[in-house]
Design a protein around this motif. Structure first.
Motif, PDB file in Angstrom:
ATOM      1  N   VAL A   1      17.839  -0.908  38.610  1.00 55.55           N
ATOM      2  CA  VAL A   1      18.622  -1.547  37.561  1.00 55.55           C
ATOM      3  C   VAL A   1      18.266  -3.027  37.439  1.00 55.55           C
ATOM      4  CG1 VAL A   1      20.550  -2.009  39.152  1.00 55.55           C
ATOM      5  CG2 VAL A   1      20.983  -1.852  36.699  1.00 55.55           C
ATOM      6  N   ASP A   2      18.356  -3.532  36.222  1.00 57.32           N
ATOM      7  CA  ASP A   2      18.145  -4.945  35.932  1.00 57.32           C
ATOM      8  C   ASP A   2      19.490  -5.664  36.078  1.00 57.32           C
ATOM      9  OD1 ASP A   2      17.853  -7.465  34.630  1.00 57.32           O
ATOM     10  OD2 ASP A   2      16.141  -6.690  33.510  1.00 57.32           O
ATOM     11  N   LEU A   3      19.570  -6.609  36.993  1.00 60.20           N
ATOM     12  CA  LEU A   3      20.832  -7.290  37.267  1.00 60.20           C
ATOM     13  C   LEU A   3      21.212  -8.293  36.188  1.00 60.20           C
ATOM     14  CD1 LEU A   3      20.466  -7.909  41.113  1.00 60.20           C
ATOM     15  CD2 LEU A   3      21.905  -6.204  39.980  1.00 60.20           C
ATOM     16  N   SER A   4      20.291  -8.609  35.293  1.00 61.33           N
ATOM     17  CA  SER A   4      20.616  -9.544  34.214  1.00 61.33           C
ATOM     18  C   SER A   4      21.132  -8.836  32.965  1.00 61.33           C
ATOM     19  CB  SER A   4      19.397 -10.399  33.856  1.00 61.33           C
ATOM     20  OG  SER A   4      18.343  -9.599  33.363  1.00 61.33           O
TER      21      SER A   4
ATOM     22  N   ILE B   1       2.629   4.335  45.578  1.00 64.70           N
ATOM     23  CA  ILE B   1       1.609   4.101  44.547  1.00 64.70           C
ATOM     24  C   ILE B   1       1.467   2.586  44.380  1.00 64.70           C
ATOM     25  CG2 ILE B   1       0.800   4.730  42.263  1.00 64.70           C
ATOM     26  CD1 ILE B   1       1.724   7.161  43.930  1.00 64.70           C
ATOM     27  N   PRO B   2       0.381   1.972  44.832  1.00 64.96           N
ATOM     28  CA  PRO B   2       0.219   0.518  44.690  1.00 64.96           C
ATOM     29  C   PRO B   2       0.281   0.096  43.225  1.00 64.96           C
ATOM     30  CG  PRO B   2      -1.430   1.426  46.182  1.00 64.96           C
ATOM     31  CD  PRO B   2      -0.762   2.593  45.530  1.00 64.96           C
ATOM     32  N   TYR B   3       0.913  -1.050  42.958  1.00 67.29           N
ATOM     33  CA  TYR B   3       0.987  -1.535  41.588  1.00 67.29           C
ATOM     34  C   TYR B   3      -0.399  -1.753  40.985  1.00 67.29           C
ATOM     35  CZ  TYR B   3       5.955  -2.403  42.495  1.00 67.29           C
ATOM     36  OH  TYR B   3       7.274  -2.268  42.804  1.00 67.29           O
ATOM     37  N   THR B   4      -1.358  -2.115  41.835  1.00 63.97           N
ATOM     38  CA  THR B   4      -2.712  -2.351  41.334  1.00 63.97           C
ATOM     39  C   THR B   4      -3.315  -1.096  40.698  1.00 63.97           C
ATOM     40  OG1 THR B   4      -3.495  -1.956  43.593  1.00 63.97           O
ATOM     41  CG2 THR B   4      -3.224  -4.247  42.914  1.00 63.97           C
ATOM     42  N   VAL B   5      -2.936   0.077  41.204  1.00 60.02           N
ATOM     43  CA  VAL B   5      -3.436   1.338  40.638  1.00 60.02           C
ATOM     44  C   VAL B   5      -2.881   1.553  39.233  1.00 60.02           C
ATOM     45  CG1 VAL B   5      -3.330   3.863  40.886  1.00 60.02           C
ATOM     46  CG2 VAL B   5      -3.765   2.425  42.893  1.00 60.02           C
ATOM     47  N   LEU B   6      -1.685   1.025  38.997  1.00 60.48           N
ATOM     48  CA  LEU B   6      -0.982   1.278  37.738  1.00 60.48           C
ATOM     49  C   LEU B   6      -1.065   0.120  36.749  1.00 60.48           C
ATOM     50  CD1 LEU B   6       2.240   2.724  39.410  1.00 60.48           C
ATOM     51  CD2 LEU B   6       0.410   4.046  38.341  1.00 60.48           C
ATOM     52  N   ALA B   7      -1.747  -0.955  37.125  1.00 62.28           N
ATOM     53  CA  ALA B   7      -1.712  -2.204  36.358  1.00 62.28           C
ATOM     54  C   ALA B   7      -1.996  -2.022  34.876  1.00 62.28           C
ATOM     55  CB  ALA B   7      -2.686  -3.212  36.967  1.00 62.28           C
ATOM     56  N   SER B   8      -2.965  -1.205  34.528  1.00 67.67           N
ATOM     57  CA  SER B   8      -3.361  -1.050  33.121  1.00 67.67           C
ATOM     58  C   SER B   8      -2.343  -0.278  32.294  1.00 67.67           C
ATOM     59  CB  SER B   8      -4.718  -0.346  33.030  1.00 67.67           C
ATOM     60  OG  SER B   8      -4.625   0.991  33.523  1.00 67.67           O
ATOM     61  N   THR B   9      -1.393   0.368  32.951  1.00 66.11           N
ATOM     62  CA  THR B   9      -0.422   1.215  32.235  1.00 66.11           C
ATOM     63  C   THR B   9       0.964   0.585  32.161  1.00 66.11           C
ATOM     64  OG1 THR B   9       0.305   2.394  34.240  1.00 66.11           O
ATOM     65  CG2 THR B   9      -1.637   3.258  33.084  1.00 66.11           C
ATOM     66  N   ILE B  10       1.152  -0.555  32.818  1.00 66.82           N
ATOM     67  CA  ILE B  10       2.491  -1.124  32.949  1.00 66.82           C
ATOM     68  C   ILE B  10       2.898  -1.914  31.706  1.00 66.82           C
ATOM     69  CG2 ILE B  10       3.907  -2.751  34.271  1.00 66.82           C
ATOM     70  CD1 ILE B  10       2.311  -1.976  36.745  1.00 66.82           C
TER      71      ILE B  10
ATOM     72  N   PRO C   1       9.667  -4.535  35.060  1.00 65.05           N
ATOM     73  CA  PRO C   1       9.891  -5.364  36.252  1.00 65.05           C
ATOM     74  C   PRO C   1       8.730  -5.394  37.229  1.00 65.05           C
ATOM     75  CG  PRO C   1      11.219  -3.352  36.333  1.00 65.05           C
ATOM     76  CD  PRO C   1      10.667  -3.448  34.944  1.00 65.05           C
ATOM     77  N   MET C   2       7.886  -4.388  37.242  1.00 65.54           N
ATOM     78  CA  MET C   2       6.762  -4.377  38.179  1.00 65.54           C
ATOM     79  C   MET C   2       5.770  -5.492  37.889  1.00 65.54           C
ATOM     80  SD  MET C   2       5.939  -0.346  38.894  1.00 65.54           S
ATOM     81  CE  MET C   2       5.617   0.069  37.182  1.00 65.54           C
ATOM     82  N   LYS C   3       5.734  -5.974  36.634  1.00 66.93           N
ATOM     83  CA  LYS C   3       4.788  -7.031  36.269  1.00 66.93           C
ATOM     84  C   LYS C   3       4.972  -8.265  37.154  1.00 66.93           C
ATOM     85  CE  LYS C   3       2.035  -5.994  32.776  1.00 66.93           C
ATOM     86  NZ  LYS C   3       0.565  -6.129  32.840  1.00 66.93           N
ATOM     87  N   ALA C   4       6.189  -8.510  37.576  1.00 66.86           N
ATOM     88  CA  ALA C   4       6.476  -9.697  38.386  1.00 66.86           C
ATOM     89  C   ALA C   4       5.840  -9.641  39.767  1.00 66.86           C
ATOM     90  CB  ALA C   4       7.991  -9.873  38.536  1.00 66.86           C
TER      91      ALA C   4
ATOM     92  N   LYS D   1       8.517  12.520  33.426  1.00 64.23           N
ATOM     93  CA  LYS D   1       8.841  11.168  32.974  1.00 64.23           C
ATOM     94  C   LYS D   1      10.114  10.602  33.588  1.00 64.23           C
ATOM     95  CE  LYS D   1       6.494  11.719  28.541  1.00 64.23           C
ATOM     96  NZ  LYS D   1       6.647  11.735  27.059  1.00 64.23           N
ATOM     97  N   LYS D   2      10.912  11.471  34.203  1.00 59.21           N
ATOM     98  CA  LYS D   2      12.142  11.009  34.836  1.00 59.21           C
ATOM     99  C   LYS D   2      12.121  11.276  36.344  1.00 59.21           C
ATOM    100  CE  LYS D   2      15.181  11.103  30.841  1.00 59.21           C
ATOM    101  NZ  LYS D   2      16.526  11.460  30.320  1.00 59.21           N
ATOM    102  N   GLN D   3      10.926  11.286  36.897  1.00 57.25           N
ATOM    103  CA  GLN D   3      10.753  11.548  38.327  1.00 57.25           C
ATOM    104  C   GLN D   3      11.505  10.510  39.173  1.00 57.25           C
ATOM    105  OE1 GLN D   3       8.925  14.132  39.767  1.00 57.25           O
ATOM    106  NE2 GLN D   3      10.013  13.390  41.563  1.00 57.25           N
ATOM    107  N   ASP D   4      12.039  10.949  40.306  1.00 60.08           N
ATOM    108  CA  ASP D   4      12.713  10.026  41.227  1.00 60.08           C
ATOM    109  C   ASP D   4      11.725   8.994  41.758  1.00 60.08           C
ATOM    110  OD1 ASP D   4      15.246  11.278  41.175  1.00 60.08           O
ATOM    111  OD2 ASP D   4      14.574  12.793  42.598  1.00 60.08           O
ATOM    112  N   PHE D   5      12.148   7.723  41.788  1.00 56.48           N
ATOM    113  CA  PHE D   5      11.280   6.666  42.308  1.00 56.48           C
ATOM    114  C   PHE D   5      12.113   5.469  42.749  1.00 56.48           C
ATOM    115  CE2 PHE D   5      12.223   5.070  38.148  1.00 56.48           C
ATOM    116  CZ  PHE D   5      12.140   3.694  38.245  1.00 56.48           C
ATOM    117  N   TYR D   6      11.504   4.619  43.583  1.00 54.30           N
ATOM    118  CA  TYR D   6      12.082   3.304  43.843  1.00 54.30           C
ATOM    119  C   TYR D   6      10.958   2.283  43.913  1.00 54.30           C
ATOM    120  CZ  TYR D   6      10.932   4.035  48.839  1.00 54.30           C
ATOM    121  OH  TYR D   6      10.287   4.269  50.032  1.00 54.30           O
ATOM    122  N   LEU D   7      11.331   1.002  43.855  1.00 51.26           N
ATOM    123  CA  LEU D   7      10.362  -0.078  43.828  1.00 51.26           C
ATOM    124  C   LEU D   7      10.443  -0.934  45.090  1.00 51.26           C
ATOM    125  CD1 LEU D   7      11.000  -1.334  40.165  1.00 51.26           C
ATOM    126  CD2 LEU D   7       9.245   0.280  40.936  1.00 51.26           C
ATOM    127  N   THR D   8       9.304  -1.469  45.506  1.00 51.40           N
ATOM    128  CA  THR D   8       9.247  -2.505  46.537  1.00 51.40           C
ATOM    129  C   THR D   8       8.396  -3.638  45.960  1.00 51.40           C
ATOM    130  OG1 THR D   8       7.202  -1.846  47.664  1.00 51.40           O
ATOM    131  CG2 THR D   8       9.221  -0.662  48.278  1.00 51.40           C
TER     132      THR D   8
END
Length: 203
Positions: free
Chosen positions: A103-106, A183-192, A197-200, A151-158
């Motif tokens: 969730v986005d806290l803002s 899944i490293p963010y670098t692997v997904l960079a072109s699709t984000i 929030p992962m961009k940060a 598209k609604k697969q369970d996930f969390y972020l670090t």
């Protein structure tokens, strides 16, 4: 990259009632109290939903307990896991269900997996590839063959990666536990998506 400190604080609350004993998170000290209420209402609704889905109103011998773990709270993003355990008297073992809350806290926006990526990009294929490679490399025992996430697969972020996870018995035997795939963010960079929030956290 140094990230902006996230808004608000997480405090632990307890839910104690007949056959249920668990701790759960509550967000406090947000500037926008409507957003704060929206987030906390969502968390509580998801917890009650998990308890009901595990048979609270059907099996009156079943006991429930649970906890949560914060995986990321930075740059206004809160990503955490809620665990609800249940056990019926006489059963061979208990069961654990896991729910991710991202969730986005803002704004109070709750993210599904598809919300993080550019529409029609190949993020599903990229994630599937990592999962399939790890299944082979680690010789993970499967009850059914893994084909694809949705598209609604369970996930969390670090700070470093997106983690896909599956429920008990969804793909693996009980003894394996909850299967997780980083899944490293670098692997997904072109699709984000730019606003995601992962961009940060991509260097």
């Amino acid at each position: 990259m140094i990230q902006e400190e996230s808004r608000g604080k997480i405090v632990t609350r307890k839910l104690i009632r007949h056959r249920v004993s668990l701790t759960y998170p509550e967000v406090i000290d947000l500037e926008d109290k409507e957003v704060e209420k929206t987030i906390n209402d969502f968390i509580q609704e998801e917890i009650y939903k998990m308890i009901i889905e595990q048979g609270y109103e059907e099996d009156y011998t079943k006991e429930f307990w649970g906890e949560y773990k914060v995986k990321l709270k930075e740059a206004n993003i809160l990503s955490m896991l809620v665990y609800i355990n249940s056990y019926s008297k006489g059963a061979a073992h208990g069961l654990t269900a896991v729910k991710a809350i991202n969730v986005d806290l803002s704004t109070g926006k709750v993210y599904d997996l598809q919300d993080l990526f550019i529409k029609n990009s190949d993020y599903i294929e990229k994630i599937n590839e990592v999962i399939k490679e790890e299944i082979i490399e680690k010789n993970i025992p499967l009850l059914v063959e893994f084909e694809t996430i949705d598209k609604k697969q369970d996930f969390y972020l670090t700070k470093d990666h997106l983690t896909i996870f599956f429920q008990l018995y969804e793909y693996t035997p009980y003894a394996y536990g909850i299967p997780e795939f980083e899944i490293p963010y670098t692997v997904l960079a072109s699709t984000i998506e730019e606003s995601n929030p992962m961009k940060a956290f991509i260097q």
